[in-house]
Design an enzyme around this catalytic site. Structure first.
Site, mmCIF file in Angstrom:
data_model
loop_
_atom_site.group_PDB
_atom_site.id
_atom_site.type_symbol
_atom_site.label_atom_id
_atom_site.label_comp_id
_atom_site.label_asym_id
_atom_site.label_seq_id
_atom_site.Cartn_x
_atom_site.Cartn_y
_atom_site.Cartn_z
ATOM 1 N N ALA A 131 8.306 11.787 1.286
ATOM 2 C CA ALA A 131 9.039 10.556 1.004
ATOM 3 C C ALA A 131 8.529 9.937 -0.287
ATOM 4 C CB ALA A 131 8.894 9.596 2.174
ATOM 5 N N SER A 132 9.000 8.733 -0.588
ATOM 6 C CA SER A 132 8.671 8.102 -1.867
ATOM 7 C C SER A 132 7.223 7.646 -1.930
ATOM 8 C CB SER A 132 9.594 6.906 -2.109
ATOM 9 O OG SER A 132 9.513 5.992 -1.033
ATOM 10 N N ILE A 133 6.623 7.334 -0.799
ATOM 11 C CA ILE A 133 5.262 6.813 -0.787
ATOM 12 C C ILE A 133 4.250 7.855 -0.326
ATOM 13 C CG2 ILE A 133 3.742 5.221 0.482
ATOM 14 C CD1 ILE A 133 5.768 3.065 0.114
ATOM 15 N N ALA A 134 4.615 8.680 0.646
ATOM 16 C CA ALA A 134 3.660 9.629 1.220
ATOM 17 C C ALA A 134 4.382 10.895 1.654
ATOM 18 C CB ALA A 134 2.933 8.994 2.411
ATOM 19 N N GLN A 135 3.600 11.899 2.002
ATOM 20 C CA GLN A 135 4.166 13.119 2.572
ATOM 21 C C GLN A 135 3.355 13.515 3.794
ATOM 22 O OE1 GLN A 135 3.697 15.167 -1.256
ATOM 23 N NE2 GLN A 135 2.506 16.755 -0.209
ATOM 24 N N VAL A 136 3.987 14.318 4.676
ATOM 25 C CA VAL A 136 3.392 14.629 5.968
ATOM 26 C C VAL A 136 3.201 16.136 6.098
ATOM 27 C CG1 VAL A 136 3.653 14.446 8.467
ATOM 28 C CG2 VAL A 136 4.473 12.603 6.996
ATOM 29 N N LYS A 150 -0.456 12.260 7.413
ATOM 30 C CA LYS A 150 0.315 11.556 6.379
ATOM 31 C C LYS A 150 -0.629 11.193 5.238
ATOM 32 C CE LYS A 150 3.521 7.643 5.932
ATOM 33 N NZ LYS A 150 4.190 6.543 6.679
ATOM 34 N N ASP A 285 11.625 -0.241 10.882
ATOM 35 C CA ASP A 285 12.209 0.860 10.107
ATOM 36 C C ASP A 285 12.817 1.879 11.079
ATOM 37 O OD1 ASP A 285 12.942 2.200 7.838
ATOM 38 O OD2 ASP A 285 10.992 3.115 7.475
#
Length: 510
Positions: A131-136, A150, A285
């Site tokens: 995603a725009s802030i983090a990745q998993v 994350k 969210d």
């Protein structure tokens, strides 16, 4: 302190991207847009080819992560951006190419001061989502548990700080451009956005939010929150229990597995009401990608970066408003708005109740599929304008979450009536919270708290009326006139004229 020229250069760059996607035409056409903003929009799109249909989501996706998050925030504010723009922004996909794995490895090892191999038995270098802030990433802990890890994107904090600083500057300028702009409170919208992103950029705080929600939702057995692994959680890394389930937007797969979609929809509505009304702490969210149906029929939630809080008084008001709309008691709903000071006192309670009736009666008793959301929103926005209602920033997240919750529930059960599903829950809660026992319990608590303040009040009296021999109060400070900075539009005009000349030159030199 960033200079106005730098802010304007950023805005011009973003404006050109918006213009290429037709995202400025709506701003120009909207009669509520301040003339200064309309002129800037025209200059920003000078020399660009404008498509017939604006695509706000694509434009913000191209600008980058902070713009994506801002767009997701603005999608909850159709009163600010318009209904069509809000619907388009709601389609924003928070998917970006992943950061290189060596950078992710370094971030994890820096966070814990240990090699990755000693932290996890295995770690998949290919993320399951970015995603725009983090990745998993999926991993296995040393004791053999499957977990989701994350990790923040490298450099994302600095990127957001630069963008938010410019958003704040621009919002401050817009708010001075007339009473309608001031009523919409763009500065508070940006301030709320800044708070949201600050939470999302601290994964340890996100873990704490998940832990708190997990404790609260023990009372709702059909709703599950994964457990946090605190030994492998830090500010830039969050490790939590791995869940296997089906996303709630895949109705066909849910039916094929034998899930009861009507029951899932009812659980989702009841869980949200419990979070928002009973606990005052809710998942804000709730889109399809963050909700799963587990094999045992429970709903599981993930991604706790955006959470909302509502204090008890506001929760009581909210419950009464919803219950009043359900039962058609528009007079009581109007009174609550005046008690909460959502409507200025110079307006008439009776007239406001009539306006609410005009918006509420056409949708009472209808399933969600038969309600025109656009028509309903137009009625509500007209009410806010006619009655000079300022935006309530503390309710923005709640409004957004209610709309998202309704959307997911409707996809599960197209025939669901949100009002009828909520009515028993609200009636029972109000009986417990607003009944005579609760009333007298509250008065006792207030009285005890008042008595506890007496010693502190006596100490404060000593500060204002010091005993003889104490130090004298400081002398009064003179008033000093603050020199005003040069008007921001002077910088704007210079930057925009320069941009226009550059665009013209580019066209002529093709």
């Amino acid at each position: 302190m960033t200079s106005p020229a730098t802010h304007l250069a950023r805005l011009m760059k973003w404006g050109r991207t918006l213009a290429r996607h037709g995202a400025l035409t709506g701003i120009e056409a909207d009669p509520a847009t301040p003339p200064e903003v309309r002129r800037i929009a025209r200059i920003a799109r000078f020399g660009t080819r404008t498509p017939d249909t604006p695509d706000y989501a694509a434009a913000l996706q191209e600008i980058g992560p902070p713009a994506i998050k801002l767009g997701q925030t603005l999608s909850t504010r159709p009163d600010l951006v318009g209904i069509a723009a809000a619907e388009n922004l709601s389609k924003l996909q928070d998917n970006l190419p992943p950061a290189p794995f060596p950078a992710i490895r370094k971030a994890i090892e820096t966070a814990f001061g240990a090699p990755l191999e000693t932290l996890y038995r295995s770690f998949d270098p290919v993320p399951i989502g970015a995603a725009s802030i983090a990745q998993v990433h999926k991993a296995v802990t040393p004791d053999g548990r499957d977990v989701a890890v994350k990790v923040l994107r490298p450099g994302i904090e600095e990127e957001f700080a630069r963008a938010i600083e410019t958003y704040e500057w621009a919002a401050a300028q817009v708010e001075t451009m007339g009473p309608e702009a001031a009523r919409l409170r763009p500065r508070l919208v940006v301030a709320q956005f800044k708070q949201w992103t600050a939470r999302e950029l601290d994964l340890q705080r996100e873990g704490a939010s998940a832990s708190e929600l997990r404790e609260n939702m023990v009372a709702e057995p059909g709703y599950y929150v994964p457990e946090i692994d605190w030994r492998l959680t830090a500010r830039r890394v969050l490790t939590l229990e791995w869940l296997d389930g089906i996303k709630l937007d895949d109705r066909e797969a849910l039916i094929a597995e034998g899930q009861d979609c009507k029951a899932l929809a009812a659980t989702l509505v009841r869980a949200f009401l419990r979070q928002a009304i009973v606990d005052g702490f809710f998942h804000a969210d709730l889109h399809h990608g963050n909700l799963f149906a587990l094999p045992d029929g429970r709903i599981a939630a993930i991604d706790f970066g955006i959470m909302g809080r509502v204090d008890r008084r506001a929760r009581v008001w909210l419950a009464e408003i919803l219950y009043g709309l359900i039962t058609g008691d528009y007079r009581r709903v109007a009174e609550i708005h005046f008690e909460a000071q959502y409507v200025p006192a110079h307006h008439s309670v009776d007239e406001f109740a009539t306006a609410l009736r005009a918006a509420g009666e056409p949708i009472r008793g209808l399933p969600v599929k038969d309600i025109s959301v656009g028509r309903m929103l137009e009625s509500l926005f007209a009410i806010t304008r006619d009655f000079d209602m300022p935006t309530q920033p503390h309710l923005l997240l709640l409004q957004k979450s209610m709309v998202m919750n309704e959307g997911v529930a409707t996809r599960l059960d197209p025939d669901i009536n949100m009002w009828e599903t909520a009515e028993p829950f609200l009636r029972e809660w109000m009986r417990a919270e607003l009944g005579p026992e609760a009333y007298y319990a509250d008065r006792i608590v207030e009285t005890v708290r008042a008595f506890k303040k007496i010693p502190d009040l006596i100490n404060r009296l000593d500060l204002y009326y010091p005993p003889p021999g104490a130090a004298p109060p400081p002398p009064p400070l003179p008033e000093v006139t603050i020199i005003e900075h040069r008007r921001w539009w002077g910088y704007a005009l210079a930057a925009l004229l320069g941009g226009a000349v550059a665009a013209l030159a580019a066209i002529l030199l093709r």
